[in-house]
Structure formats: C-alpha cells, structure tokens
Design a protein around this motif. Structure first.
Motif, PDB file in Angstrom:
ATOM      1  N   SER A   1      30.706  33.175  -6.152  1.00 57.71           N
ATOM      2  CA  SER A   1      29.899  32.687  -5.014  1.00 57.71           C
ATOM      3  C   SER A   1      28.859  33.718  -4.606  1.00 57.71           C
ATOM      4  O   SER A   1      27.708  33.378  -4.328  1.00 57.71           O
ATOM      5  CB  SER A   1      30.817  32.370  -3.826  1.00 57.71           C
ATOM      6  N   TRP A   2      29.266  34.991  -4.566  1.00 60.30           N
ATOM      7  CA  TRP A   2      28.337  36.065  -4.212  1.00 60.30           C
ATOM      8  C   TRP A   2      27.202  36.149  -5.217  1.00 60.30           C
ATOM      9  O   TRP A   2      26.030  36.268  -4.845  1.00 60.30           O
ATOM     10  CB  TRP A   2      29.108  37.377  -4.149  1.00 60.30           C
ATOM     11  N   TYR A   3      27.548  36.070  -6.497  1.00 63.66           N
ATOM     12  CA  TYR A   3      26.526  36.141  -7.535  1.00 63.66           C
ATOM     13  C   TYR A   3      25.568  34.955  -7.440  1.00 63.66           C
ATOM     14  O   TYR A   3      24.352  35.118  -7.542  1.00 63.66           O
ATOM     15  CB  TYR A   3      27.187  36.180  -8.912  1.00 63.66           C
ATOM     16  N   ALA A   4      26.104  33.767  -7.213  1.00 67.25           N
ATOM     17  CA  ALA A   4      25.252  32.579  -7.090  1.00 67.25           C
ATOM     18  C   ALA A   4      24.325  32.678  -5.888  1.00 67.25           C
ATOM     19  O   ALA A   4      23.168  32.258  -5.940  1.00 67.25           O
ATOM     20  CB  ALA A   4      26.117  31.324  -6.977  1.00 67.25           C
ATOM     21  N   ALA A   5      24.816  33.271  -4.807  1.00 65.98           N
ATOM     22  CA  ALA A   5      24.016  33.367  -3.580  1.00 65.98           C
ATOM     23  C   ALA A   5      22.924  34.415  -3.694  1.00 65.98           C
ATOM     24  O   ALA A   5      21.839  34.262  -3.117  1.00 65.98           O
ATOM     25  CB  ALA A   5      24.918  33.688  -2.385  1.00 65.98           C
ATOM     26  N   ASN A   6      23.164  35.484  -4.458  1.00 67.36           N
ATOM     27  CA  ASN A   6      22.237  36.608  -4.488  1.00 67.36           C
ATOM     28  C   ASN A   6      21.347  36.681  -5.715  1.00 67.36           C
ATOM     29  O   ASN A   6      20.394  37.435  -5.748  1.00 67.36           O
ATOM     30  CB  ASN A   6      23.026  37.915  -4.344  1.00 67.36           C
TER      31      ASN A   6
ATOM     32  N   ASP B   1      37.138  27.992  -3.780  1.00 66.82           N
ATOM     33  CA  ASP B   1      35.879  27.509  -4.358  1.00 66.82           C
ATOM     34  C   ASP B   1      34.991  26.782  -3.360  1.00 66.82           C
ATOM     35  O   ASP B   1      33.830  26.505  -3.668  1.00 66.82           O
ATOM     36  CB  ASP B   1      36.171  26.585  -5.543  1.00 66.82           C
ATOM     37  N   TRP B   2      35.528  26.458  -2.194  1.00 67.35           N
ATOM     38  CA  TRP B   2      34.698  25.753  -1.210  1.00 67.35           C
ATOM     39  C   TRP B   2      33.490  26.598  -0.817  1.00 67.35           C
ATOM     40  O   TRP B   2      32.424  26.060  -0.498  1.00 67.35           O
ATOM     41  CB  TRP B   2      35.534  25.409   0.026  1.00 67.35           C
ATOM     42  N   ILE B   3      33.628  27.926  -0.854  1.00 64.86           N
ATOM     43  CA  ILE B   3      32.494  28.773  -0.489  1.00 64.86           C
ATOM     44  C   ILE B   3      31.371  28.642  -1.521  1.00 64.86           C
ATOM     45  O   ILE B   3      30.185  28.728  -1.194  1.00 64.86           O
ATOM     46  CB  ILE B   3      32.932  30.245  -0.322  1.00 64.86           C
ATOM     47  N   SER B   4      31.735  28.386  -2.790  1.00 63.90           N
ATOM     48  CA  SER B   4      30.718  28.118  -3.808  1.00 63.90           C
ATOM     49  C   SER B   4      29.992  26.816  -3.505  1.00 63.90           C
ATOM     50  O   SER B   4      28.776  26.708  -3.727  1.00 63.90           O
ATOM     51  CB  SER B   4      31.363  28.038  -5.196  1.00 63.90           C
TER      52      SER B   4
ATOM     53  N   SER C   1      27.150  40.368   1.323  1.00 70.04           N
ATOM     54  CA  SER C   1      27.736  41.375   0.435  1.00 70.04           C
ATOM     55  C   SER C   1      28.881  40.785  -0.369  1.00 70.04           C
ATOM     56  O   SER C   1      29.465  39.759  -0.017  1.00 70.04           O
ATOM     57  CB  SER C   1      28.244  42.559   1.256  1.00 70.04           C
ATOM     58  N   LEU C   2      29.222  41.466  -1.444  1.00 73.02           N
ATOM     59  CA  LEU C   2      30.360  41.057  -2.267  1.00 73.02           C
ATOM     60  C   LEU C   2      31.638  41.063  -1.445  1.00 73.02           C
ATOM     61  O   LEU C   2      32.472  40.153  -1.559  1.00 73.02           O
ATOM     62  CB  LEU C   2      30.482  42.001  -3.470  1.00 73.02           C
ATOM     63  N   LEU C   3      31.810  42.081  -0.606  1.00 71.96           N
ATOM     64  CA  LEU C   3      33.004  42.174   0.227  1.00 71.96           C
ATOM     65  C   LEU C   3      33.120  40.967   1.148  1.00 71.96           C
ATOM     66  O   LEU C   3      34.213  40.414   1.340  1.00 71.96           O
ATOM     67  CB  LEU C   3      32.969  43.463   1.052  1.00 71.96           C
ATOM     68  N   PHE C   4      31.990  40.539   1.711  1.00 74.93           N
ATOM     69  CA  PHE C   4      31.995  39.378   2.609  1.00 74.93           C
ATOM     70  C   PHE C   4      32.484  38.135   1.879  1.00 74.93           C
ATOM     71  O   PHE C   4      33.370  37.421   2.364  1.00 74.93           O
ATOM     72  CB  PHE C   4      30.590  39.144   3.168  1.00 74.93           C
ATOM     73  N   PHE C   5      31.920  37.854   0.697  1.00 76.66           N
ATOM     74  CA  PHE C   5      32.281  36.644  -0.038  1.00 76.66           C
ATOM     75  C   PHE C   5      33.739  36.689  -0.492  1.00 76.66           C
ATOM     76  O   PHE C   5      34.450  35.679  -0.423  1.00 76.66           O
ATOM     77  CB  PHE C   5      31.352  36.446  -1.235  1.00 76.66           C
TER      78      PHE C   5
ATOM     79  N   VAL D   1      42.608  34.755  -8.334  1.00 73.07           N
ATOM     80  CA  VAL D   1      41.659  33.658  -8.549  1.00 73.07           C
ATOM     81  C   VAL D   1      40.715  33.462  -7.372  1.00 73.07           C
ATOM     82  O   VAL D   1      39.546  33.112  -7.554  1.00 73.07           O
ATOM     83  CB  VAL D   1      42.401  32.339  -8.875  1.00 73.07           C
ATOM     84  N   SER D   2      41.191  33.699  -6.149  1.00 70.72           N
ATOM     85  CA  SER D   2      40.296  33.555  -5.001  1.00 70.72           C
ATOM     86  C   SER D   2      39.265  34.684  -4.976  1.00 70.72           C
ATOM     87  O   SER D   2      38.112  34.477  -4.572  1.00 70.72           O
ATOM     88  CB  SER D   2      41.088  33.520  -3.689  1.00 70.72           C
ATOM     89  N   SER D   3      39.664  35.875  -5.432  1.00 68.19           N
ATOM     90  CA  SER D   3      38.693  36.974  -5.550  1.00 68.19           C
ATOM     91  C   SER D   3      37.625  36.627  -6.583  1.00 68.19           C
ATOM     92  O   SER D   3      36.431  36.899  -6.381  1.00 68.19           O
ATOM     93  CB  SER D   3      39.402  38.270  -5.950  1.00 68.19           C
ATOM     94  N   MET D   4      38.040  36.008  -7.678  1.00 63.54           N
ATOM     95  CA  MET D   4      37.081  35.582  -8.691  1.00 63.54           C
ATOM     96  C   MET D   4      36.114  34.549  -8.118  1.00 63.54           C
ATOM     97  O   MET D   4      34.909  34.599  -8.370  1.00 63.54           O
ATOM     98  CB  MET D   4      37.829  34.999  -9.888  1.00 63.54           C
TER      99      MET D   4
END
Length: 352
Positions: free
Chosen positions: A184-189, A72-75, A111-115, A176-179
């Motif tokens: 995070s990807w959705y929030a960023a984009n 979640d730190w990436i969020s 990208s989603l893959l990146f996140f 859970v980390s994939s979630m």
C-alpha cells in the motif's frame, strides 16, 4: 473471568497482570475469546434480532473478517484515491513527477511505518473483534447443535490446540499484514512497477473480460502446486506440518501457517499486479474472493458453494484435507486434483 482449558473461570480481584501471566493468561488469546466473557449478554441481545437479520449480520461479519484480516483494505483506499485523482485529471499522469520520486524515499503520501501500522492494527482489530464474534456465534452459542452446522460434528480441537492456533495465527498475521502495508505504501508513493490500471478501456474490453478468469486460475493453480510442494516430506516436516496440527480447523486456522509458507502464498496472490496489466477493481475482487473462501473453507462449518460457482467445492472439501491429509489439495477450483498427476509421497501416519 478468563478462558482456561475450555472453562470460564472467575478472576480474583486485585490480581496483577504479572500474576495473570503466571496463571496461564495470554492477552492474544483473550483478545479473541472476549465473547466467552460476555456470552450471556450477547445471547440476550441476539434474542431480539430477527433470524433473517441475524443471518445477514453473520454473512457480513464473515465477509469483513475475510476481506479485512490481512490489511488489504488500505490498498483499496489507496487505489480508490488514485482512481479518482486520475479520472479528475482526465487520466493524464505527471510522468516527470513519477520519475523523480524514488520508491525508497520522499514518502510524499505517508511513511512506510504509517502504512504498516494501520494495516497491522486493523488486521488484529478484525481478527480479535469479528473473529471473536464468529467464534461465539458458532463454537459457543451453537456448540450443542454441532450436527446442524459442523463438518466434523463429533470432534472439536482441544483448548491447547485452540490456543496454539491463535498464537501461530497471530504471528503469521503480522507477516501478511505487514506485507499489505508495504504494498500500500509503495502504491501510494510511487507504484511505477505495479501493473494495476484504472481506466476500463485502457487495455481493451476483450482483455478486461478475460483477465478475471485468467488471473483467478493462475493464482489458484499456482497455489495448488505450492500446496502439493509443501506436502513433500522435507517441506512438510519443516513448514506445512504446523498447519496440519489442526485436524478440526476453525476460521483462525487460515492464518495459522508457518510464516515462511504464508508469505510464499501471499507473494503468489500478489504477483499478478507485477506481471500483467490488471484493472485494480477486478484484482481486488479476485483477491477478496480467495480470502473469503479461505476463511470459510477453514471454518469447520458446512458452508455450501452457490449455484453460480460450479468450479467451487463446498467447505467440507478442504475440511476433509485437514482430516485425511492426502486428499483434496485444491482450494477454489476442485478440478486441479483431477487433472494434475499425483506425485505426492504418502507419509506414514506417525509423521503427519
């Protein structure tokens, strides 16, 4: 050297990776048990660290392990940048740009893959790195002093169960980390459906102060009810029994849950950001508080609640649940067990 059946064994030089696998070597388990290899070296280094500084270091390690293990730190990074950007623009959002960007396309901020890659990689790094250190600090370094720190000082998990715990925990950690990476990807984009906000006064100061206890109690009570639900015979047999294999839990037990169940719990914890306006900082403080106590409650260590936490049970509370099964279903608010009607069906001992 490798860790095998609770013992450190010396490897033969020149042995191939395939031969290691045939001899019971598992890279996932070895990733956590790296501190067993270097126990003597770590002990020599630790002798030079003052006790007070060592305790601070361990406390920081527990916090990082708890807050970072699910990615979640990436969020946090995403929302911090959005916070700074919106404040630099005097909180004027470009609605046209938001409307023109579909959450399933464009990937303007990654990208989603990146996140997902960043979230899962960091999760495993923390799981193996800091988790391995904490394993060494308590379960290796102080094993002969278990009466001073362990909830069940006379009982330890078998090496087979420890390996099982780490394997299941690693699998569920991927879920859970994939979630976390997807969120995070959705929030960023785009993030248009997320109700997290960034300005303190956006929904008034009354709601700013009320939202923390309301969201915290909502998450904890719904998680409590879900936990009770998974103790019904069919749900227990299919899903929750896996987690109860670990009668003497360790910090690795917190993610050693059936993937379906852990995803269910994670969706409950994430749901407030889709349901009610919550300031992003408060939301992640609550989330990390929940993660922190999830780790220490499963640690098998006699951590105590602080004086300012009258609602929070000590770690022994949940440890007793693993030991006795039909008590202490609550997590961060002990009162739920007292005010909720008990409809749990007591399972025969042979089915536990």
């Amino acid at each position: 050297m490798t860790y095998n059946n609770g013992k450190i064994q010396v490897e033969k030089k020149g042995i191939t990776f395939g031969e290691k696998l045939n001899n019971g070597y598992n890279p996932m388990i070895e990733g956590v048990r790296w501190t067993d290899r270097y126990a003597m070296q770590l002990e020599k280094i630790w002798q030079y660290i003052p006790n007070w500084l060592g305790q601070i270091f361990v406390a920081i390690a527990v916090f990082i392990f708890a807050s970072g293990i699910q990615g979640d730190w990436i969020s946090i990074v995403v929302h911090l940048f959005k916070h700074i950007e919106l404040h630099n623009q005097n909180y004027v959002q470009n609605e046209t740009a938001a409307e023109s960007s579909g959450w399933w396309t464009k990937d303007k901020n990654g990208s989603l893959l990146f996140f997902m890659t960043v979230a899962t990689t960091s999760s495993y790094a923390i799981y193996f790195g800091i988790g391995g250190f904490l394993h060494w600090f308590y379960y290796v370094r102080q094993r002969d002093k278990s009466h001073e720190w362990k909830c069940q000082p006379e009982k330890f998990m078998s090496p087979e169960l420890e390996r099982h715990e780490i394997m299941i925990g690693s699998l569920s950690l991927m879920v859970v980390s994939s979630m976390s990476g997807i969120i995070s990807w959705y929030a960023a984009n785009d993030g248009r459906y997320l109700k997290l906000y960034y300005r303190l006064d956006e929904y008034g100061y009354v709601w700013l102060f009320l939202q923390a206890p309301i969201v915290f109690m909502y998450q904890d009570y719904l998680t409590y009810l879900t936990h009770r639900f998974y103790h019904y015979p069919l749900m227990y047999k299919w899903f929750h029994k896996l987690h109860h294999k670990y009668k003497q839990p360790t910090a690795f037990s917190v993610s050693a849950i059936h993937p379906v169940e852990i995803l269910n719990v994670q969706l409950i914890l994430a749901s407030p950001m889709l349901l009610v306006p919550v300031h992003w900082i408060l939301f992640y403080i609550i989330l990390f508080y929940t993660y922190y106590h999830g780790i220490i409650d499963h640690s098998g260590i006699t951590f105590k609640a602080y004086w300012w936490q009258p609602w929070q049970p000590d770690a022994i509370f949940h440890d007793n649940h693993h030991q006795y099964f039909h008590v202490n279903y609550g997590f961060n608010i002990f009162i739920w067990d007292k005010v909720t009607i008990d409809t749990t069906i007591i399972l025969p001992k042979e089915q536990l």
